[in-house]
Design an enzyme around this catalytic site. Structure first.
Site, PDB file in Angstrom:
ATOM      1  N   GLY A   1       0.775  -1.231   0.000  1.00 59.46           N
ATOM      2  CA  GLY A   1       0.000   0.000   0.000  1.00 59.46           C
ATOM      3  C   GLY A   1       0.803   1.275   0.000  1.00 59.46           C
ATOM      4  O   GLY A   1       0.229   2.370   0.063  1.00 59.46           O
TER       5      GLY A   1
ATOM      6  N   GLU B   1       4.048  -6.745   1.724  1.00 60.13           N
ATOM      7  CA  GLU B   1       3.534  -7.146   0.403  1.00 60.13           C
ATOM      8  C   GLU B   1       3.482  -5.956  -0.554  1.00 60.13           C
ATOM      9  O   GLU B   1       2.420  -5.612  -1.070  1.00 60.13           O
ATOM     10  CB  GLU B   1       2.116  -7.714   0.554  1.00 60.13           C
ATOM     11  CG  GLU B   1       1.993  -8.878   1.503  1.00 60.13           C
ATOM     12  CD  GLU B   1       0.535  -9.253   1.775  1.00 60.13           C
ATOM     13  OE1 GLU B   1      -0.366  -8.451   1.471  1.00 60.13           O
ATOM     14  OE2 GLU B   1       0.317 -10.348   2.289  1.00 60.13           O
ATOM     15  N   PRO B   2       4.600  -5.299  -0.788  1.00 61.33           N
ATOM     16  CA  PRO B   2       4.548  -4.156  -1.698  1.00 61.33           C
ATOM     17  C   PRO B   2       4.276  -4.604  -3.129  1.00 61.33           C
ATOM     18  O   PRO B   2       4.827  -5.603  -3.586  1.00 61.33           O
ATOM     19  CB  PRO B   2       5.952  -3.547  -1.582  1.00 61.33           C
ATOM     20  CG  PRO B   2       6.826  -4.673  -1.149  1.00 61.33           C
ATOM     21  CD  PRO B   2       5.971  -5.606  -0.334  1.00 61.33           C
ATOM     22  N   GLY B   3       3.420  -3.888  -3.804  1.00 64.18           N
ATOM     23  CA  GLY B   3       3.185  -4.124  -5.223  1.00 64.18           C
ATOM     24  C   GLY B   3       3.674  -2.907  -5.981  1.00 64.18           C
ATOM     25  O   GLY B   3       4.787  -2.876  -6.510  1.00 64.18           O
TER      26      GLY B   3
ATOM     27  N   ARG C   1      -6.123   3.335 -14.994  1.00 62.09           N
ATOM     28  CA  ARG C   1      -6.098   4.081 -13.731  1.00 62.09           C
ATOM     29  C   ARG C   1      -6.649   5.512 -13.821  1.00 62.09           C
ATOM     30  O   ARG C   1      -7.415   5.920 -12.940  1.00 62.09           O
ATOM     31  CB  ARG C   1      -4.688   4.086 -13.138  1.00 62.09           C
ATOM     32  CG  ARG C   1      -4.096   2.660 -12.987  1.00 62.09           C
ATOM     33  CD  ARG C   1      -2.832   2.612 -12.153  1.00 62.09           C
ATOM     34  NE  ARG C   1      -3.120   2.944 -10.776  1.00 62.09           N
ATOM     35  CZ  ARG C   1      -2.865   4.102 -10.223  1.00 62.09           C
ATOM     36  NH1 ARG C   1      -2.272   5.050 -10.933  1.00 62.09           N
ATOM     37  NH2 ARG C   1      -3.201   4.341  -8.983  1.00 62.09           N
TER      38      ARG C   1
ATOM     39  N   TYR D   1      -9.757   5.754 -11.371  1.00 68.53           N
ATOM     40  CA  TYR D   1      -9.468   6.405 -10.086  1.00 68.53           C
ATOM     41  C   TYR D   1      -9.196   7.895 -10.224  1.00 68.53           C
ATOM     42  O   TYR D   1      -8.849   8.538  -9.230  1.00 68.53           O
ATOM     43  CB  TYR D   1      -8.217   5.799  -9.434  1.00 68.53           C
ATOM     44  CG  TYR D   1      -8.155   4.294  -9.404  1.00 68.53           C
ATOM     45  CD1 TYR D   1      -9.091   3.537  -8.695  1.00 68.53           C
ATOM     46  CD2 TYR D   1      -7.138   3.619 -10.059  1.00 68.53           C
ATOM     47  CE1 TYR D   1      -9.006   2.156  -8.668  1.00 68.53           C
ATOM     48  CE2 TYR D   1      -7.053   2.230 -10.027  1.00 68.53           C
ATOM     49  CZ  TYR D   1      -7.999   1.513  -9.329  1.00 68.53           C
ATOM     50  OH  TYR D   1      -7.901   0.156  -9.304  1.00 68.53           O
TER      51      TYR D   1
ATOM     52  N   CYS E   1     -14.128   5.074 -28.091  1.00 71.00           N
ATOM     53  CA  CYS E   1     -15.299   5.954 -28.050  1.00 71.00           C
ATOM     54  C   CYS E   1     -15.933   5.962 -26.677  1.00 71.00           C
ATOM     55  O   CYS E   1     -17.006   5.386 -26.477  1.00 71.00           O
ATOM     56  CB  CYS E   1     -16.316   5.501 -29.085  1.00 71.00           C
ATOM     57  SG  CYS E   1     -15.794   5.908 -30.732  1.00 71.00           S
ATOM     58  N   GLU E   2     -15.252   6.551 -25.738  1.00 72.20           N
ATOM     59  CA  GLU E   2     -15.826   6.699 -24.398  1.00 72.20           C
ATOM     60  C   GLU E   2     -15.173   7.910 -23.771  1.00 72.20           C
ATOM     61  O   GLU E   2     -13.941   8.068 -23.863  1.00 72.20           O
ATOM     62  CB  GLU E   2     -15.559   5.428 -23.579  1.00 72.20           C
ATOM     63  CG  GLU E   2     -15.963   5.590 -22.143  1.00 72.20           C
ATOM     64  CD  GLU E   2     -16.377   4.300 -21.455  1.00 72.20           C
ATOM     65  OE1 GLU E   2     -16.658   3.303 -22.129  1.00 72.20           O
ATOM     66  OE2 GLU E   2     -16.409   4.317 -20.210  1.00 72.20           O
TER      67      GLU E   2
ATOM     68  N   TYR F   1      -0.091  -1.863 -12.082  1.00 73.55           N
ATOM     69  CA  TYR F   1      -1.518  -1.840 -12.416  1.00 73.55           C
ATOM     70  C   TYR F   1      -1.755  -1.193 -13.783  1.00 73.55           C
ATOM     71  O   TYR F   1      -2.713  -0.465 -13.981  1.00 73.55           O
ATOM     72  CB  TYR F   1      -2.322  -1.124 -11.315  1.00 73.55           C
ATOM     73  CG  TYR F   1      -2.084  -1.714  -9.943  1.00 73.55           C
ATOM     74  CD1 TYR F   1      -2.597  -2.964  -9.618  1.00 73.55           C
ATOM     75  CD2 TYR F   1      -1.320  -1.047  -8.984  1.00 73.55           C
ATOM     76  CE1 TYR F   1      -2.348  -3.537  -8.382  1.00 73.55           C
ATOM     77  CE2 TYR F   1      -1.070  -1.613  -7.736  1.00 73.55           C
ATOM     78  CZ  TYR F   1      -1.588  -2.850  -7.448  1.00 73.55           C
ATOM     79  OH  TYR F   1      -1.340  -3.421  -6.223  1.00 73.55           O
TER      80      TYR F   1
HETATM   81  N1  LLP Z   1      -1.498  -6.922  -0.298  1.00 76.14           N
HETATM   82  C1  LLP Z   1      -2.828  -7.033  -0.486  1.00 76.14           C
HETATM   83  C2  LLP Z   1      -3.585  -7.948   0.367  1.00 76.14           C
HETATM   84  C3  LLP Z   1      -3.467  -6.269  -1.469  1.00 76.14           C
HETATM   85  O1  LLP Z   1      -4.782  -6.377  -1.633  1.00 76.14           O
HETATM   86  C4  LLP Z   1      -2.705  -5.396  -2.272  1.00 76.14           C
HETATM   87  C5  LLP Z   1      -3.338  -4.571  -3.302  1.00 76.14           C
HETATM   88  C6  LLP Z   1      -1.318  -5.335  -2.045  1.00 76.14           C
HETATM   89  C7  LLP Z   1      -0.743  -6.108  -1.044  1.00 76.14           C
HETATM   90  C8  LLP Z   1      -0.414  -4.438  -2.838  1.00 76.14           C
HETATM   91  O2  LLP Z   1      -0.755  -3.094  -2.695  1.00 76.14           O
HETATM   92  P1  LLP Z   1       0.217  -1.971  -3.292  1.00 76.14           P
HETATM   93  O3  LLP Z   1       1.525  -2.088  -2.564  1.00 76.14           O
HETATM   94  O4  LLP Z   1       0.401  -2.248  -4.722  1.00 76.14           O
HETATM   95  O5  LLP Z   1      -0.487  -0.707  -3.046  1.00 76.14           O
HETATM   96  N2  LLP Z   1      -5.597  -1.212  -8.854  1.00 76.14           N
HETATM   97  C9  LLP Z   1      -5.240  -0.199  -7.890  1.00 76.14           C
HETATM   98  C10 LLP Z   1      -4.560  -0.777  -6.688  1.00 76.14           C
HETATM   99  C11 LLP Z   1      -5.377  -1.842  -5.995  1.00 76.14           C
HETATM  100  C12 LLP Z   1      -4.572  -2.634  -5.007  1.00 76.14           C
HETATM  101  C13 LLP Z   1      -5.301  -3.815  -4.520  1.00 76.14           C
HETATM  102  N3  LLP Z   1      -4.591  -4.553  -3.526  1.00 76.14           N
HETATM  103  C14 LLP Z   1      -4.403   0.867  -8.577  1.00 76.14           C
HETATM  104  O6  LLP Z   1      -4.253   0.832  -9.787  1.00 76.14           O
HETATM  105  O7  LLP Z   1      -3.928   1.784  -7.927  1.00 76.14           O
END
Ligand code: LLP
Length: 422
Positions: A230, A259-261, A297, A301, A330-331, A359
């Site tokens: 997050g 759990e960084p994404g 995105r 968002y 077309c949106e 994402y």
């Molecule tokens: N752990 C869990 C349980 C999660 O649900 C998520 C993301 C992450 C880790 C990783 O979160 P991050 O570090 O990437 O913020 N589609 C959206 C983001 C949705 C994230 C959903 N869960 C966007 O494009 O910003």
């Protein structure tokens, strides 16, 4: 032939390289600079040197990225059988994988069991029942119990997972009851919270830790804490967070999982798009060949991604007045950027959409029968390499079933769940 080998490694991709990549691979094009992933990893690891990082594969599941992260000792967080299959295909170590998510269907459970994943985050009491009753708890796996901290993560509503009203996790008292049961079964690792995504304020985690403290007091068996991901990009204050989290984990002897994404891959990604048309008017509309089917995105968002014109060496005048960078569909929501700061832009120009590694293609779609763009990886050492081919038109209908033949209505079999008349 392009001589990529002559390119100098740099922390950002220079404009000449972007032109060459567009020539070689076409547009729209995803470009991932693995050196930026290394820099992002350093940021997180400097703050949390002892944490196990389980990369949230949903952010970007391209195999080149997964393999690169694995080579740097990173595991994965997965929520679908597809994600688990992809991280295993990238040869990630199963022990470093955490299976999470609010569903956890049978296919995911079976692959998790066969592959020997290290952690499972339980999001509901019925998931715990499913794991045990349908195939048995996986050998060697340990459980996190996901807590809903019931607080405002101060982010976009779509990315807020820690509010009391959200579907994620269990209320603290219910989480404690489940964790006690799991501990009595001898498989508890600890608690898990993911309060939301694109969180900017460390106060959110102060709130999370305050919720967790009494729960850990009642769970002496717990030895780990999974704080989710997050962390906002750009600019998350890792050092301030680390101070708080480390004092929490050290006081309780907990090993930390994160759990960084986005934090690991966002800065590494650029979406390269070509200008198809420029329409002057009340607003200037720059119609690009990438839009919401590539990068959802902004539409979903209202997210802001910096867009810059890739220089071709010519001098361009600045432009007064508002500019939208729009997509090809077309949106009205089909937009890459609103109020972009772009100079005079001509048809055929290239635009670089930045901070787009997380994402992006992962949330792309076939909307309006748009085909997915190619992905290219740069790692500094060698030539940029194609990591995923541009989709061919056949991908759009490859899974359609011939109306005349196999798979027609007469071949459908309704199992036990067949609808009954009356
Ligand atoms: N752990 C869990 C349980 C999660 O649900 C998520 C993301 C992450 C880790 C990783 O979160 P991050 O570090 O990437 O913020 N589609 C959206 C983001 C949705 C994230 C959903 N869960 C966007 O494009 O910003």
């Amino acid at each position: 032939m392009l001589d990529f080998a002559l390119m100098q490694p740099s922390s950002t991709i220079d404009d000449a390289t972007l032109h060459e990549l567009a020539e070689a691979f076409g547009t729209p094009l995803w470009i991932y600079d693995l050196r930026e992933i290394d820099a992002a990893l350093t940021l997180v690891r400097d703050a949390f040197p002892h944490a196990h990082l389980a990369y949230a594969a949903k952010a970007n599941a391209n195999r080149a990225i997964l393999r690169h992260l694995h080579a740097h000792g990173v595991g994965a967080e997965v929520i679908t059988v597809g994600e688990l299959a992809r991280v295993l295909r990238a040869e990630m170590n199963p022990a470093g994988i955490v299976v999470g998510g609010p569903a956890q269907d049978r296919a995911l459970r079976e692959l998790a069991r066969r592959s020997g994943v290290g952690r499972i985050s339980l999001d509901s009491v019925s998931q715990w029942a499913d794991w045990r009753d349908d195939g048995g708890w996986p050998d060697g796996a340990r459980a996190f119990v996901r807590v809903n901290p019931a607080l405002d993560p101060a982010t976009h509503e779509h990315m807020a997972t820690g509010q009391a009203t959200s579907k994620f996790g269990l209320a603290p008292d219910e989480a404690l009851a489940l964790a006690r049961e799991v501990a009595d079964a001898g498989v508890l690792a600890g608690l898990h919270v993911h309060a939301g995504s694109q969180i900017t304020d460390t106060a959110v985690h102060d709130g999370v830790l305050a919720v967790l403290a009494p729960l850990y007091d009642a769970l002496p068996e717990a030895y780990e804490l999974d704080l989710g991901g997050g962390f906002a990009v750009p600019g998350y204050p890792y050092a301030a967070l680390a101070e708080r989290v480390t004092s929490f984990t050290e006081a309780r002897g907990l090993r930390l999982w994160l759990e960084p994404g986005r934090a690991l891959v966002a800065t590494a990604g650029t979406l390269l798009t070509r200008v198809l048309h420029v329409k002057e008017g009340v607003r200037r509309h720059v119609i690009a060949d990438a839009g919401m089917a590539d990068l959802l995105r902004p539409a979903l968002y209202g997210a802001h991604h910096p867009v810059r014109a890739v220089s071709d060496g010519s001098t361009r005048r600045s432009h007064d007045g508002p500019t939208d960078v729009d997509g090809p569909l077309c949106e009205n929501a089909d937009r890459i950027a609103r109020d972009a700061a772009l100079p005079d832009v001509l048809r055929g120009d290239l635009l670089a959409v930045e901070l787009a590694g997380a994402y992006g293609l992962a949330m792309g779609s076939h909307y309006a029968s748009h085909t997915r763009a190619a992905e290219v990886v740069i790692d500094g050492g060698g030539a940029p390499r194609l990591a995923r081919r541009r989709e061919v038109l056949e991908a759009l209908w490859a899974d359609e079933v011939d109306e005349e033949g196999e798979g027609g209505f007469e071949f459908l079999t309704f199992g036990e769940a067949a609808p009954t008349a009356g």
